[in-house]
Scaffold this active site. Structure first.
Site, PDB file in Angstrom:
ATOM      1  CG  HIS A 125      13.659   6.943 -49.519  1.00 20.11           C
ATOM      2  ND1 HIS A 125      14.176   8.216 -49.429  1.00 20.11           N
ATOM      3  CD2 HIS A 125      14.343   6.199 -48.619  1.00 20.11           C
ATOM      4  CE1 HIS A 125      15.135   8.228 -48.520  1.00 20.11           C
ATOM      5  NE2 HIS A 125      15.253   7.018 -48.008  1.00 20.11           N
ATOM      6  CG  ASP A 161      14.213   5.677 -55.856  1.00 17.22           C
ATOM      7  OD1 ASP A 161      15.341   5.162 -55.948  1.00 17.22           O
ATOM      8  OD2 ASP A 161      13.724   6.064 -54.776  1.00 17.22           O
ATOM      9  CD  GLN A 202      17.191  -0.008 -50.944  1.00 21.05           C
ATOM     10  OE1 GLN A 202      17.872  -1.035 -50.990  1.00 21.05           O
ATOM     11  NE2 GLN A 202      17.404   0.949 -50.056  1.00 21.05           N
ATOM     12  CE  LYS A 205      20.012   3.663 -50.557  1.00 18.83           C
ATOM     13  NZ  LYS A 205      20.083   3.632 -49.087  1.00 18.83           N
ATOM     14  CB  CYS A 252      13.578   7.595 -45.347  1.00 24.24           C
ATOM     15  SG  CYS A 252      14.969   8.076 -44.335  1.00 24.24           S
TER      16      CYS A 252
HETATM   17  N1  7TS Z   1      15.196   5.763 -52.733  1.00 19.49           N
HETATM   18  C1  7TS Z   1      15.170   4.581 -52.093  1.00 19.49           C
HETATM   19  C2  7TS Z   1      14.251   3.513 -52.569  1.00 19.49           C
HETATM   20  C3  7TS Z   1      15.999   4.380 -50.995  1.00 19.49           C
HETATM   21  O1  7TS Z   1      15.959   3.199 -50.366  1.00 19.49           O
HETATM   22  C4  7TS Z   1      16.858   5.408 -50.567  1.00 19.49           C
HETATM   23  C5  7TS Z   1      17.724   5.260 -49.349  1.00 19.49           C
HETATM   24  C6  7TS Z   1      16.865   6.607 -51.286  1.00 19.49           C
HETATM   25  C7  7TS Z   1      16.022   6.735 -52.363  1.00 19.49           C
HETATM   26  C8  7TS Z   1      17.796   7.714 -50.961  1.00 19.49           C
HETATM   27  O2  7TS Z   1      19.098   7.362 -51.258  1.00 19.49           O
HETATM   28  P1  7TS Z   1      20.331   8.304 -50.873  1.00 19.49           P
HETATM   29  O3  7TS Z   1      21.526   7.484 -51.194  1.00 19.49           O
HETATM   30  O4  7TS Z   1      20.228   9.529 -51.698  1.00 19.49           O
HETATM   31  O5  7TS Z   1      20.182   8.591 -49.405  1.00 19.49           O
HETATM   32  N2  7TS Z   1      17.256   4.325 -48.407  1.00 19.49           N
HETATM   33  C9  7TS Z   1      17.724   4.127 -47.165  1.00 19.49           C
HETATM   34  C10 7TS Z   1      17.253   3.115 -46.345  1.00 19.49           C
HETATM   35  O6  7TS Z   1      16.402   2.304 -46.664  1.00 19.49           O
HETATM   36  N3  7TS Z   1      17.899   3.173 -45.152  1.00 19.49           N
HETATM   37  O7  7TS Z   1      18.769   4.198 -45.201  1.00 19.49           O
HETATM   38  C11 7TS Z   1      18.669   4.803 -46.442  1.00 19.49           C
END
Ligand code: 7TS
Length: 411
Positions: free
Chosen positions: A128, A205, A208, A231, A369
């Protein structure tokens, strides 16, 4: 046949998510955008409301009753998270704003604390943007080099290329547990063991991963692990950074301010003990408490039941989607979870997503992203259906009906 000890009672679970009981454009809502953010059970919403209604107060500073209640709830959540991740100490649990914030914290701290010109950081081709850009910025700053493990056509990392990349200049491997755009689950134990055989720390990370899989940071032996509350059925604006104590002790603080100090003079500041050294300023108290309730809720359902239910759903969805002519999956990893990305002939994913929305089906379309993933697979965007334990096969059928409407319209 359902062989789980506690089979998942999806009908009951769905009643605990009020937002799911609505229609969109006159059709029952089918929420398949869980990888972007998941929905919140009523117990989480109640816990946040309770805090503001009954004991809103700042933490770690008041002698008064409300502040003590808020501090206790905040610190009890740290213990909930320690248990959730099976970390060995409360000092290893840092509250952040989310995954992005956790990675930026580490990039800043590791950059300042241990990176010299010529050093290398390794990431993978399926990261990401939040696990690319902070490292890129830090590398530029420190004269270091960012190296990228390539992936195959199924969306799996090339292990031999990774092995060849590790050398005495490598200072960190930062890798996604479960890809948000491909659904790939990476072989973390092997990745971590190999890095450790060369004394290189690994950041995972887990954004997910935590909604779908039990994570045990001691079993994984990762040095750092980050995830976002929103999430995993908790509120937005909060997340967790786990770090092994020996690393967090060595690393310099990220932000300066209240709470992260023991003693301040104009000449010098003595920093606070872990974990407070990395928690400057008033934290997001209500949402930290909400996250704790969300994790307890997930654990009550149980990851065995969740995995079994979701694996079933994903297999069913893959099977049904294959019926559609012109269906191309982006990401076909053997080990997968959470999301299915696809392209439908030459119909643009934004058109697919717009028509699905008219049918009540919420998916994400775009690059998710992960622009380098789109470049790798030579697609401008994909349509992504991403699942949670409250989704059902009937909803996948509704997705299928909606996709047939898309095809009719573009025929
Ligand atoms: N890493 C992964 C694997 C992600 O899927 C996401 C967000 C992030 C980091 C960042 O997370 P945040 O909570 O700090 O924004 N992924 C997504 C997505 O797949 N669609 O919207 C956000």
């Amino acid at each position: 046949m359902n062989t789980a000890l506690h089979p998942l009672d999806v009908e009951k679970i769905r009643t605990e998510f009020p937002i799911l009981q609505q229609e969109v454009h006159g059709k029952p809502l089918v929420y398949l955008d869980n990888a972007a953010t998941s929905q919140k059970p009523i117990v989480v919403i109640d816990a946040i409301q309770d805090y503001y209604l009954k004991y809103n107060s700042n933490v770690h500073r008041g002698v008064h009753r409300l502040s003590q209640l808020a501090s206790d709830a905040y610190e009890e959540t740290r213990e909930t998270i320690r248990q959730f991740l099976n970390a060995s100490s409360l000092q290893e649990i840092i509250f952040t704003k989310g995954t992005t914030d956790g990675i930026n914290l580490l990039a800043a701290s590791i950059g300042r604390g241990m990176i010299k010109p010529g050093d290398e950081i390794i990431i993978s081709a399926m990261e990401h943007h939040s696990n690319i850009v902070p490292w890129q910025m830090m590398c530029e700053d420190r004269g270091a080099k960012l190296r990228v493990i390539p992936i195959n056509d199924d969306g799996e990392i090339l292990f031999e290329a990774y092995e060849e990349m590790l050398n005495e200049r490598t200072k960190l491997v930062s890798i996604v547990h479960t890809s948000n755009s491909l659904g790939t689950v990476n072989p973390l134990r092997e990745i971590i063991d190999l890095a450790h055989s060369k004394n290189i720390p690994v950041l995972v990370d887990g954004a997910q991963a935590v909604p779908h899989t039990k994570v045990d940071v001691q079993a994984l032996d990762c040095d750092f692990f980050v995830f976002s509350s929103h999430k995993v059925f908790g509120p937005t604006g909060v997340g967790v950074l786990y770090g092994k104590k020996e690393w967090l002790k060595k690393l310099p603080p990220y932000q300066g301010g209240g709470d992260m100090i023991l003693h301040v003079t104009f000449e010098k500041t003595k920093f606070n003990e872990l974990p407070y050294k990395f928690e400057a300023g008033t934290p997001n108290i209500a949402d930290v408490i909400g996250l704790g309730v969300a994790l307890q809720y997930v654990q009550k359902i149980g990851y065995d039941a969740i995995s079994e239910w979701e694996n079933d759903l994903i297999q069913y969805a893959l099977h049904r989607l294959q019926e559609i002519e012109g269906m191309r999956f982006v990401g076909n990893a053997k080990h997968r979870a959470g999301a299915i990305s696809f392209v439908l002939g030459d119909i643009h994913p934004h058109d697919v997503g717009t028509i699905l929305d008219r049918e009540g089906v919420a998916v994400r379309t775009g690059h998710h992203c992960t622009q380098p993933v789109m470049q790798r697979f030579k697609v401008p965007a994909t349509t992504r259906a991403s699942f949670a334990f409250y989704n059902t096969k009937e909803e996948i059928d509704q997705l299928m009906n909606a996709l047939h409407k898309v095809i009719e319209m573009f025929a």
